[in-house]
Design a protein around this motif. Sequence first.
Motif, PDB file in Angstrom:
ATOM      1  N   THR A  18       0.847  -1.191   0.000  1.00  0.00           N
ATOM      2  CA  THR A  18       0.000   0.000   0.000  1.00  0.00           C
ATOM      3  C   THR A  18       0.886   1.247   0.000  1.00  0.00           C
ATOM      4  OG1 THR A  18      -0.050   0.128   2.416  1.00  0.00           O
ATOM      5  CG2 THR A  18      -1.768  -1.229   1.334  1.00  0.00           C
ATOM      6  N   PRO A  19       0.307   2.407  -0.305  1.00  0.00           N
ATOM      7  CA  PRO A  19       1.108   3.638  -0.266  1.00  0.00           C
ATOM      8  C   PRO A  19       1.757   3.883   1.105  1.00  0.00           C
ATOM      9  CG  PRO A  19      -0.940   4.045  -1.428  1.00  0.00           C
ATOM     10  CD  PRO A  19      -1.043   2.655  -0.849  1.00  0.00           C
ATOM     11  N   GLN A  20       1.009   3.601   2.190  1.00  0.00           N
ATOM     12  CA  GLN A  20       1.571   3.799   3.529  1.00  0.00           C
ATOM     13  C   GLN A  20       2.753   2.858   3.765  1.00  0.00           C
ATOM     14  OE1 GLN A  20      -1.649   3.243   2.866  1.00  0.00           O
ATOM     15  NE2 GLN A  20      -2.855   4.891   3.766  1.00  0.00           N
ATOM     16  N   ARG A  21       2.616   1.613   3.362  1.00  0.00           N
ATOM     17  CA  ARG A  21       3.711   0.649   3.511  1.00  0.00           C
ATOM     18  C   ARG A  21       4.911   1.074   2.684  1.00  0.00           C
ATOM     19  NH1 ARG A  21      -0.312  -4.592   3.119  1.00  0.00           N
ATOM     20  NH2 ARG A  21      -1.148  -4.360   5.229  1.00  0.00           N
ATOM     21  N   ASP A  26      10.399   3.195   2.228  1.00  0.00           N
ATOM     22  CA  ASP A  26      11.302   4.255   1.748  1.00  0.00           C
ATOM     23  C   ASP A  26      12.110   4.851   2.898  1.00  0.00           C
ATOM     24  OD1 ASP A  26      10.470   3.902  -0.873  1.00  0.00           O
ATOM     25  OD2 ASP A  26       9.061   5.599  -0.830  1.00  0.00           O
ATOM     26  N   VAL A  27      11.464   5.095   4.026  1.00  0.00           N
ATOM     27  CA  VAL A  27      12.173   5.635   5.190  1.00  0.00           C
ATOM     28  C   VAL A  27      13.243   4.664   5.653  1.00  0.00           C
ATOM     29  CG1 VAL A  27      11.898   6.121   7.668  1.00  0.00           C
ATOM     30  CG2 VAL A  27      10.402   7.228   5.996  1.00  0.00           C
ATOM     31  N   MET A  28      12.915   3.383   5.718  1.00  0.00           N
ATOM     32  CA  MET A  28      13.889   2.392   6.179  1.00  0.00           C
ATOM     33  C   MET A  28      15.053   2.283   5.192  1.00  0.00           C
ATOM     34  SD  MET A  28      12.721   1.711   9.084  1.00  0.00           S
ATOM     35  CE  MET A  28      13.969   0.507   9.537  1.00  0.00           C
ATOM     36  N   LEU A  29      14.770   2.326   3.905  1.00  0.00           N
ATOM     37  CA  LEU A  29      15.844   2.265   2.904  1.00  0.00           C
ATOM     38  C   LEU A  29      16.723   3.506   2.947  1.00  0.00           C
ATOM     39  CD1 LEU A  29      13.941   0.716  -0.134  1.00  0.00           C
ATOM     40  CD2 LEU A  29      15.760  -0.364   1.212  1.00  0.00           C
ATOM     41  N   GLU A  40      10.892   7.312  15.654  1.00  0.00           N
ATOM     42  CA  GLU A  40      11.743   7.884  14.597  1.00  0.00           C
ATOM     43  C   GLU A  40      11.174   7.555  13.217  1.00  0.00           C
ATOM     44  OE1 GLU A  40      16.007   7.827  16.982  1.00  0.00           O
ATOM     45  OE2 GLU A  40      15.317   6.003  15.973  1.00  0.00           O
ATOM     46  N   ILE A  41      10.697   6.337  13.043  1.00  0.00           N
ATOM     47  CA  ILE A  41      10.058   5.964  11.764  1.00  0.00           C
ATOM     48  C   ILE A  41       8.851   6.858  11.527  1.00  0.00           C
ATOM     49  CG2 ILE A  41       8.827   4.149  10.512  1.00  0.00           C
ATOM     50  CD1 ILE A  41      10.593   2.102  12.118  1.00  0.00           C
ATOM     51  N   TYR A  42       8.027   7.014  12.558  1.00  0.00           N
ATOM     52  CA  TYR A  42       6.820   7.844  12.464  1.00  0.00           C
ATOM     53  C   TYR A  42       7.160   9.277  12.059  1.00  0.00           C
ATOM     54  CZ  TYR A  42       2.544  10.232  14.039  1.00  0.00           C
ATOM     55  OH  TYR A  42       1.413  11.006  14.123  1.00  0.00           O
ATOM     56  N   ARG A  43       8.143   9.883  12.738  1.00  0.00           N
ATOM     57  CA  ARG A  43       8.520  11.270  12.410  1.00  0.00           C
ATOM     58  C   ARG A  43       9.000  11.382  10.963  1.00  0.00           C
ATOM     59  NH1 ARG A  43      10.530  11.286  17.687  1.00  0.00           N
ATOM     60  NH2 ARG A  43      12.660  10.925  17.011  1.00  0.00           N
ATOM     61  N   GLU A  44       9.787  10.420  10.512  1.00  0.00           N
ATOM     62  CA  GLU A  44      10.297  10.459   9.134  1.00  0.00           C
ATOM     63  C   GLU A  44       9.165  10.279   8.111  1.00  0.00           C
ATOM     64  OE1 GLU A  44      13.478  10.856   7.755  1.00  0.00           O
ATOM     65  OE2 GLU A  44      14.023  11.555   9.760  1.00  0.00           O
ATOM     66  N   VAL A  45       8.276   9.323   8.364  1.00  0.00           N
ATOM     67  CA  VAL A  45       7.180   9.060   7.423  1.00  0.00           C
ATOM     68  C   VAL A  45       6.232  10.249   7.349  1.00  0.00           C
ATOM     69  CG1 VAL A  45       5.166   7.593   6.951  1.00  0.00           C
ATOM     70  CG2 VAL A  45       7.329   6.547   7.629  1.00  0.00           C
ATOM     71  N   LYS A  46       5.998  10.925   8.491  1.00  0.00           N
ATOM     72  CA  LYS A  46       5.101  12.086   8.509  1.00  0.00           C
ATOM     73  C   LYS A  46       5.554  13.180   7.539  1.00  0.00           C
ATOM     74  CE  LYS A  46       2.102  13.120  11.298  1.00  0.00           C
ATOM     75  NZ  LYS A  46       0.634  13.060  11.154  1.00  0.00           N
ATOM     76  N   GLU A  51      -0.737  12.320   6.689  1.00  0.00           N
ATOM     77  CA  GLU A  51      -1.998  11.771   7.196  1.00  0.00           C
ATOM     78  C   GLU A  51      -1.831  10.436   7.928  1.00  0.00           C
ATOM     79  OE1 GLU A  51      -1.314  10.024   3.146  1.00  0.00           O
ATOM     80  OE2 GLU A  51      -1.104  12.016   4.004  1.00  0.00           O
ATOM     81  N   ILE A  52      -0.636   9.853   7.914  1.00  0.00           N
ATOM     82  CA  ILE A  52      -0.429   8.540   8.537  1.00  0.00           C
ATOM     83  C   ILE A  52      -0.490   8.649  10.059  1.00  0.00           C
ATOM     84  CG2 ILE A  52       2.086   8.560   8.736  1.00  0.00           C
ATOM     85  CD1 ILE A  52       1.911   5.633   7.499  1.00  0.00           C
TER      86      ILE A  52
END
Length: 148
Positions: A18-21, A26-29, A40-46, A51-52
């Motif tokens: 999905t787009p969220q996944r 992308d953040v992990m890569l 930290e993942i949350y802050r980067e994805v935001k 909207e996540i």
Amino acid sequence: MPVEEFKNKLKEQGYKLTPQRRHIIDVMLNNKEHHLSIDEIYREVKNTCPEIGIATIYRTVQLFEDVGILSKQYFDDGCHRYEISDGERTHNHHHLICNSCGSVIEIQDEYFDALEQHIEKEKKFKITNHNVTFFGLCEKCINKSGDN
């Protein structure tokens, strides 16, 4: 591991990318050299997907761990940290943690092959996985403090 391989891993287990996944992957890569906490993942994805929600991050990280995309680590700092799994190695959790600056240095499996073989032979114990973490001071912090 390219995104297409992640997509295939998910598909093999009955899941879609999905787009969220995709944002989380992308953040992990983009942070392959780091071990990120959920926050930290949350802050980067935001930054790219405002909207996540944090619950989506938790669920997705758990899913990625279950299907073998991410590996969970605990470095005695109060939270779990995640890194991209290396599908080529069965034991990929060997780290040196600096008590001063918090840097994480990964070390390779071959250091532990002889020890693992010894344990299996002497103790008649089949090892299926192991996790090794050493705590101390990195070279930079040793040089900065003058401790030798």
